[in-house]
Design a protein around this motif. Structure first.
Motif, mmCIF file in Angstrom:
data_model
loop_
_atom_site.group_PDB
_atom_site.id
_atom_site.type_symbol
_atom_site.label_atom_id
_atom_site.label_comp_id
_atom_site.label_asym_id
_atom_site.label_seq_id
_atom_site.Cartn_x
_atom_site.Cartn_y
_atom_site.Cartn_z
ATOM 1 N N ALA B 4 6.260 -4.273 8.694
ATOM 2 C CA ALA B 4 6.029 -3.850 7.221
ATOM 3 C C ALA B 4 6.108 -2.456 7.072
ATOM 4 O O ALA B 4 5.528 -1.684 7.656
ATOM 5 C CB ALA B 4 4.899 -4.465 6.885
ATOM 6 N N PRO B 8 3.859 -1.009 -0.339
ATOM 7 C CA PRO B 8 4.462 -2.378 -0.782
ATOM 8 C C PRO B 8 5.136 -2.164 -1.765
ATOM 9 O O PRO B 8 4.806 -1.252 -2.542
ATOM 10 C CB PRO B 8 3.160 -3.261 -0.726
ATOM 11 C CG PRO B 8 1.927 -2.584 -0.826
ATOM 12 C CD PRO B 8 2.225 -1.219 -0.232
ATOM 13 N N GLN B 11 2.068 -4.680 -5.404
ATOM 14 C CA GLN B 11 0.452 -5.031 -5.182
ATOM 15 C C GLN B 11 -0.261 -5.492 -6.166
ATOM 16 O O GLN B 11 -0.389 -4.519 -7.118
ATOM 17 C CB GLN B 11 0.204 -3.554 -4.347
ATOM 18 C CG GLN B 11 -1.403 -3.890 -3.852
ATOM 19 C CD GLN B 11 -1.537 -3.157 -2.627
ATOM 20 O OE1 GLN B 11 -0.893 -2.081 -2.392
ATOM 21 N NE2 GLN B 11 -2.349 -3.660 -1.708
ATOM 22 N N THR B 32 0.646 -9.178 -1.992
ATOM 23 C CA THR B 32 1.888 -8.241 -2.150
ATOM 24 C C THR B 32 3.087 -8.684 -2.008
ATOM 25 O O THR B 32 3.281 -9.820 -1.247
ATOM 26 C CB THR B 32 1.463 -7.181 -0.980
ATOM 27 O OG1 THR B 32 1.413 -7.987 0.344
ATOM 28 C CG2 THR B 32 0.252 -6.235 -1.073
ATOM 29 N N ARG B 34 6.569 -7.285 -0.291
ATOM 30 C CA ARG B 34 7.122 -5.962 0.309
ATOM 31 C C ARG B 34 8.637 -5.822 -0.218
ATOM 32 O O ARG B 34 9.293 -7.045 -0.308
ATOM 33 C CB ARG B 34 6.948 -6.169 1.995
ATOM 34 C CG ARG B 34 5.503 -6.107 2.094
ATOM 35 C CD ARG B 34 5.365 -5.653 3.533
ATOM 36 N NE ARG B 34 4.024 -6.030 3.862
ATOM 37 C CZ ARG B 34 3.571 -7.042 4.693
ATOM 38 N NH1 ARG B 34 4.259 -8.080 4.924
ATOM 39 N NH2 ARG B 34 2.234 -7.153 4.721
ATOM 40 N N ARG B 35 9.288 -4.617 0.251
ATOM 41 C CA ARG B 35 10.808 -4.593 0.162
ATOM 42 C C ARG B 35 11.346 -5.483 0.842
ATOM 43 O O ARG B 35 11.212 -5.547 1.888
ATOM 44 C CB ARG B 35 11.135 -3.024 0.417
ATOM 45 C CG ARG B 35 11.695 -2.424 -0.838
ATOM 46 C CD ARG B 35 11.920 -0.942 -0.619
ATOM 47 N NE ARG B 35 10.496 -0.326 -0.604
ATOM 48 C CZ ARG B 35 10.082 0.282 -2.038
ATOM 49 N NH1 ARG B 35 10.991 0.247 -2.860
ATOM 50 N NH2 ARG B 35 9.094 0.777 -2.039
ATOM 51 N N GLU B 37 11.335 -8.628 0.933
ATOM 52 C CA GLU B 37 10.680 -9.884 1.481
ATOM 53 C C GLU B 37 10.862 -10.905 0.488
ATOM 54 O O GLU B 37 10.698 -10.378 -0.870
ATOM 55 C CB GLU B 37 9.345 -9.282 1.678
ATOM 56 C CG GLU B 37 8.228 -10.312 2.174
ATOM 57 C CD GLU B 37 7.015 -10.066 2.348
ATOM 58 O OE1 GLU B 37 6.424 -10.182 3.214
ATOM 59 O OE2 GLU B 37 6.404 -9.344 1.261
#
Lengths: 282, 328, 321, 335
Positions: B4, B8, B11, B32, B34-35, B37
């Motif tokens: 990770a 994020p 969020q 959240t 994340r990039r 994901e």
């Protein structure tokens, strides 16, 4: 919608335009009902000096016309004719329109084609023109006028009802009724029609308003029933004296506009109150 | 699984959404994205998952509002921005795909014009350049004969093709975050598979953060890295997809998995484990655990108060006093 | 597309056929016939009347008369108008342009003004601007055109003395070109305005409702999700779709306006079709009445057909219907 | 035993502006008493048209239809007998109940139309049926909009059961419901079948649902049955490439899978279907012969009927693929 008629009135009264509209309509209806009580002599009696301006003589609050007839009496008695013509023309056109629209929308196919072309034709001939033609040819009497107004107004209802039927026909509850063996007439009258009452009720208030206007217009042109005093008759009589005594025109015109306004206000309120889509969101 | 990164992409902190001043439709939402994901946001109808998506985009209806909490995209708090500033993010840094491809496109504009429009809103592009790019985008979402389809009106295209156009519009300005709200629910299962595969490959290629909203746990298992399970306006469980679906801790997640038809009754004679009752509407949600009235494992303390969010292993949390499943 | 046009065309022909048959039987309901009218104006013996009836085919069964009437119509022969002592077609041709100018300018003006007001109202839904426009709409909606016309005459002509009270142009005017046009504009301003008000209200109300409806649709949300400027969302995405029901409305309006023209032309003394129809009814000039009904219906059918084509241009989905 | 439903080469064609729409194009199916036949297919495959034809809403263009051994002639007089033979449960739980009637009245209506029993008797019967589908007596006074989606579907089922039909046609009857409620309704269908000996024609786009509830499955594509047989045989043997694609396309929530067999494109228009085998335009196995000969349903053993020229080959290849190590499977896409 499980709402009885009583709570519908209550909900209308809570709606601002519904409240104003209902009050004005109650006033007009009150005038019609009380006409005989307040003016037992009727609207035709030449009761006083001609061309009295309103307020000039306490006995004739709204003045008199060129023949000395009490304008207030005319207004009260005229409301009877105007409201009666409006209501009965609306009832007749709703009956015709509902039958045509239901059959057309429910059965579709060639019946729909035939009925819709007929409706098209009715809407193609300019409606006021055909009303004049009918009244002019058959002769001016209240039944003819009511008939003429109804005959030019039903296409609107027919289209409305047809559209509702086309929409509701596809609903599964209608299909389900066919599957349990219900007859077509029973489906039309007990299943679909009750579900399109709301738009018909809304349209009927507009219809009454339009009918009142058409009757007034006919009378204004001199095509009114010569034996019935309506607001349009007073308007037509006042026309000749427009430049000098405009109150003769202004008084019935105000009554006419307020009544039509009231009916439209009630129509708007009904639309808000009965519209299920608006209800869902709240 | 990639480690990770620090900040994020998206969020959402303690977000609540209310109807006017009424009861919250969504309460204290945390998650959240994340990039690079894919997060699956899962729940049944009325759980608030679509509202959450609209709140992130700043597209809530006027009578709805975010009453508390924050939504941070790349470190910027979106709830603090005005409509004008938000407009610069929408379609640009974040984009959205809707459930109904049939109604999501303007019926009186060609599909090409609808792609060109978003390019010209956020990029300084001439008409010709935007048109070239739009055709490239239509090709990228695998629309056959893209140059010809460019001039078609939406009603000429099938549902699957229209959804591809909606996706092309969404990815036109290379957003960092893509929100897909039930993107395949209205489509046939064979078309659904095509669209999911397309989304997956687009996400991988552009390192997108993808928030996939769905009611279908199967879709989440196939496409997502992490899962957030919502029930009655609240997150009940979250974690890595395989961990959560292989070993659900919240009775609701477990119940959803068990309720899905599997096998054959006539061959195996097993009944489906249903969840009794129905999701309560927002105004009659219980005071304690939201799932308590329907929960087979409910005990006396479940009625008292909402269970807090408790960590249940690495990158995983559950809101339940009495979690089921194996402890991690 | 040609298929759709063809179907609409055949429907239009069918509708005209129904109009012809319907108006023919309506006129047949009248007591007395053309010869009675002619006889009323002169001393005629029973023999003369009978021979006239033979000449006009009035001795034939009704269905034969209908057939004769329809076959004459195909040749654009509407018969003779005793009232004007001229062929019906000539009478109508002289009066048709007045009504056409009145109706066309009313459609254009009421549609433009109504739509603009409706959109402004919808964009400000719920605030004082919306409320005041809505109230104005309600009042206009409730006021019959002839009442408005009377108010205009009282205020502008009688009280202010600014506007000509009646007629199409100043009687005996020698003006030509621009001066003549300006004279006509001054004469028609009040009639057109009076005819418009009701429809301004209708367009305004429908436009507002339609706009509010469209603004709730998915593709408007898509447009917002793209981050487009609000102005573009409203005027490019929403407005064009919201206009569709207004265009449909225009078709119905044309028919109603031709009817409404009767009152307005009578009040303002304009030599148009409506006035002609009114006179024809009063004088029992059945040929003229049938002619007016036919030509005005035909105009309505043609305009509706054009509007359908326009609708098709605005809404690419129609080709499927 | 006489089948509760038997269709023989049933066709339903509609005229459209663009040509004849062959919604159902020669379907022969049979449902035995107490049996569930699952019918799967994508939108536009004709499964709903078939259902509407069976319950009498639309008429067959060609072919015959027998309910409980009685061949239907399509006469209006038949509608009472037909109603007692077959009833239907619909997809949309909000549109399938008249919003203006109480739940009790909705359930009672079939009895009223058929003039069965006195008022008291009917009321007793309504309460009894309501109990069977899991509705409490207090629900009977409610209106549809006051109920949840699952409860509304129970009302639909109760209404369909009042005339004690032998066959219930369920058209996407659980598709609009959330998974947790869907399971409740599926369990109810199984209970009712055991208790009343009902037969179901269970129509759904969801193969997993159909596999769970049905004894036999029929797969429909562009108006025709392409595969029919015992549920497990259809599911595991997947002789028809379309069935195979359908099974492969279902996203499995238990394991991550590679989607190796994605179909290209959309279902062609039933107004202008491809020549020969209608599936050939999307079929990975299509060859020249598929464009010429219409494949007929052939017996593949074990009660499985398949309409594919290359069913043997596909079944063999399918087994080989299942035996092959996972690493060798090609992952398509991902450019």
């Amino acid at each position: 919608m499980t709402v009885g008629s009583q709570s519908l009135i209550v909900r209308l009264l809570r709606h601002p335009s519904g409240l104003v509209g209902l009050l004005l309509i109650a006033l007009a209806v009150g005038m019609a009902l009380g006409a005989g009580f307040f003016f037992p002599a009727g609207p035709w009696t030449m009761a006083g000096p001609p061309r009295l301006w309103p307020g000039q003589n306490a006995a004739f609050l709204l003045g008199t016309d060129s023949l000395g007839r009490d304008l207030a009496a005319g207004l009260f008695h005229g409301s009877r004719v105007s409201l009666a013509v409006g209501a009965s023309a609306a009832v007749v056109s709703i009956l015709i329109g509902t039958v045509v629209g239901s059959l057309s929308g429910y059965y579709g196919g060639w019946l729909d084609d035939v009925l819709m072309r007929l409706t098209d034709a009715m809407q193609t001939i300019p409606s006021f023109l055909s009303a004049i033609a009918i009244v002019g040819i058959v002769g001016p009497s209240l039944p003819t006028i009511i008939f003429a107004i109804a005959i030019v107004s039903w296409p609107m209802i027919a289209r409305l009802v047809r559209a509702e039927f086309l929409r509701l026909r596809t609903y599964d509850f209608v299909q389900s009724c066919r599957i349990i063996g219900m007859s077509d007439m029973r489906i039309i009258f007990t299943q679909i029609l009750p579900n399109c009452l709301a738009p018909i009720i809304v349209a009927s208030s507009v219809l009454v308003a339009t009918a009142i206007i058409v009757e007034a217009s006919l009378s204004f042109l001199g095509l009114g029933d010569p034996n019935a005093m309506s607001w349009g008759t007073i308007l037509g009589n006042g026309r000749a004296a427009l430049r000098t005594a405009w109150y003769m025109t202004a008084i019935p015109a105000t009554a006419l506009v307020l009544t039509v306004l009231a009916l439209n206000l009630v129509g708007d309120a009904l639309n808000d109150v009965l519209n299920p889509r608006l209800k869902e969101r709240s | 699984m990639t480690p990770a990164p620090a900040a994020p992409l998206l969020q959402v902190n303690d977000l609540s959404i209310r109807y006017g001043k009424g009861v919250p439709l969504v309460e204290q939402l945390n998650f959240t994205v994340r990039r690079g994901e894919t997060v699956g946001l899962v729940g049944e109808s009325g759980c608030g998952k679509s509202l959450t998506a609209l709140a992130v985009m700043g597209l809530l209806a006027e009578n709805l509002r975010t009453s508390s909490g924050s939504i941070e995209l790349e470190g910027t708090n979106l709830t603090a921005l005005g409509q004008n500033a938000l407009r610069g993010y929408r379609g640009n840094r974040m984009a959205m795909i809707f459930q109904e491809p049939l109604t999501a496109l303007n019926p009186v504009m060609t599909v090409g014009a609808q792609v060109v429009e978003v390019l010209r809103a956020h990029r300084r592009m001439g008409r010709a350049e935007a048109e070239r790019r739009a055709i490239e985008l239509l090709e990228q979402v695998r629309i056959p004969d893209a140059a010809e389809r460019f001039h078609d009106y939406p009603h000429r295209l099938s549902g699957g093709m229209r959804q591809r156009v909606v996706i092309a519009i969404a990815i036109a300005c290379n957003p960092a975050l893509l929100i897909a709200d039930e993107p395949t629910t209205a489509l046939d299962v064979t078309v659904q598979a095509q669209i999911l595969q397309l989304l997956k490959s687009l996400q991988r290629d552009a390192d997108l953060g993808l928030l996939l909203i769905t009611h279908d746990l199967g879709v989440v298992r196939q496409v997502a890295d992490r899962i957030v399970v919502m029930y009655a306006g609240s997150v009940v469980e979250e974690g890595a997809v395989d961990a959560v679906l292989d070993n659900p801790q919240h009775p609701y997640t477990a119940g959803l998995l068990a309720a899905r038809p599997h096998g054959s009754f006539s061959a195996q004679g097993h009944r489906l484990a249903d969840i009794r009752g129905a999701v309560p509407p927002p105004e009659s949600r219980p005071g304690g655990c939201l799932f308590e009235p329907r929960c087979a494992h409910a005990q006396a303390d479940c009625k008292a108060a909402r269970p807090p969010r408790s960590a249940a292993g690495q990158d995983r949390s559950v809101r339940c006093y009495h979690p089921v499943g194996k402890p991690n | 597309m040609p298929r759709y046009v063809l179907r609409r065309l055949s429907q239009a022909v069918l509708v005209m056929l129904l109009v012809v048959i319907g108006s023919f039987f309506l006129v047949k309901m009248a007591p007395g016939d053309l010869v009675d009218v002619l006889a009323g104006n002169s001393d005629m013996t029973a023999d003369q009347m009978a021979s006239l009836r033979v000449r006009y085919g009035l001795d034939q069964p009704v269905l034969v008369q209908l057939f004769i009437y329809m076959s004459r119509l195909v040749m654009l022969d509407f018969g003779y108008s005793p009232l004007n002592a001229a062929p019906v077609l000539d009478v109508i041709m002289g009066r048709w342009p007045v009504t056409a100018i009145l109706v066309v300018s009313s459609v254009v003006i009421s549609m433009t003004v109504g739509t603009v007001l409706g959109v402004i109202s919808a964009r400000n839904a719920g605030n004082p601007i919306d409320l005041s426009i809505s109230i104005l709409m309600l009042v206009l909606y409730a006021t019959p055109s002839f009442v408005i016309a009377i108010c205009f005459i009282l205020f502008f002509s009688v009280f202010l003395g600014a506007m000509p009270i009646a007629g199409f142009a100043t009687v005996g005017t020698q003006a030509t070109g621009f001066a003549y046009a300006w004279d006509v504009v001054k004469h028609l301003a009040m009639p057109v305005a009076a005819l418009c008000t009701f429809y301004v209200a209708i367009y305004g109300r429908i436009g507002r409702a339609s706009m509010l409806e469209v603004l709730k649709l998915d593709y408007v949300r898509t447009a917002r999700a793209k981050g487009l400027p609000e102005r573009r969302v409203i005027y490019v995405h929403a407005l064009r779709n919201a206009l569709l029901p207004l265009v449909t409305m225009a078709g119905l309006q044309v028919s109603a306006l031709v009817g409404g023209a009767v009152l307005i032309e009578t009040i303002f003394g304009l030599p148009g079709m409506g006035r002609t129809a009114f006179d024809a009814v009063f004088e029992r000039d059945t040929n003229l009445l049938l002619g007016v009904l036919f030509i005005s219906s035909l105009s309505v059918v043609v305009v509706n057909f054009v509007i359908d084509l326009l609708y098709m241009a605005l809404d690419p989905r129609v080709e499927l219907a | 035993m006489t089948p509760v439903l038997q269709t023989n080469d049933l066709k339903v064609h509609h005229k459209t502006p663009r040509g004849m729409l062959r919604a159902v194009d020669g379907v022969s199916i049979e449902v035995a008493p107490g049996e569930t036949l699952g019918l799967v297919g994508e939108s536009g495959c004709g499964k709903s048209t078939l259902a509407r034809c069976i319950v009498g809403i639309s008429r067959p263009t060609e072919g015959s239809l027998a309910l409980g051994g009685v061949v239907q002639q399509g006469r209006r007089a038949e509608r009472f007998d037909r109603a007692r033979a077959v009833q239907m449960v619909f997809q949309d739980p909000s549109g399938s109940l008249n919003p203006r009637l109480s739940v009790g009245r909705i359930i009672e209506e079939p009895l009223m139309v058929h003039r069965i029993g006195s008022r008291m008797e009917r009321r007793k019967r309504v309460e009894e049926i309501a109990g069977q589908v899991g509705l409490a007596p207090y629900h009977l006074a409610r209106y549809p909009h006051e109920l949840s989606g699952g409860q509304r579907q129970r009302v639909s089922i109760a209404r369909a059961l009042t005339l004690e039909p032998g066959l219930l046609v369920c058209d996407e009857a659980v598709s609009a419901l959330d998974v947790s409620v869907q399971a409740q309704v599926l369990n109810l269908f199984l209970d009712l079948q055991q208790r009343l000996g009902l037969a179901y024609l269970f129509i759904s786009h969801d193969l997993a649902v159909v596999r769970y509830i049905a004894h036999r499955i029929a797969v429909m594509y562009l108006g025709r049955i392409v595969e029919v047989g015992p549920a497990e045989a259809v599911w595991s043997r997947r002789n028809h490439p379309y069935t195979r694609a359908l099974v492969d396309a279902i996203p499995d929530e238990m394991t991550r899978q590679d989607q190796a067999n994605l179909l290209e494109g959309d279902v062609p228009s039933p107004v202008n279907p491809p020549s020969g085998c209608a599936f050939r335009t999307r079929c990975p196995h299509a060859r020249a012969r598929c464009a010429e000969d219409v494949p007929l349903l052939r017996d593949r053993g074990g009660g499985l009927l398949v309409a594919c020229h290359f069913a043997e080959e596909i079944e063999a290849g399918h087994e080989a693929a299942d035996r092959a190590p996972v690493a060798l499977r090609v992952v398509s896409g991902g450019t």
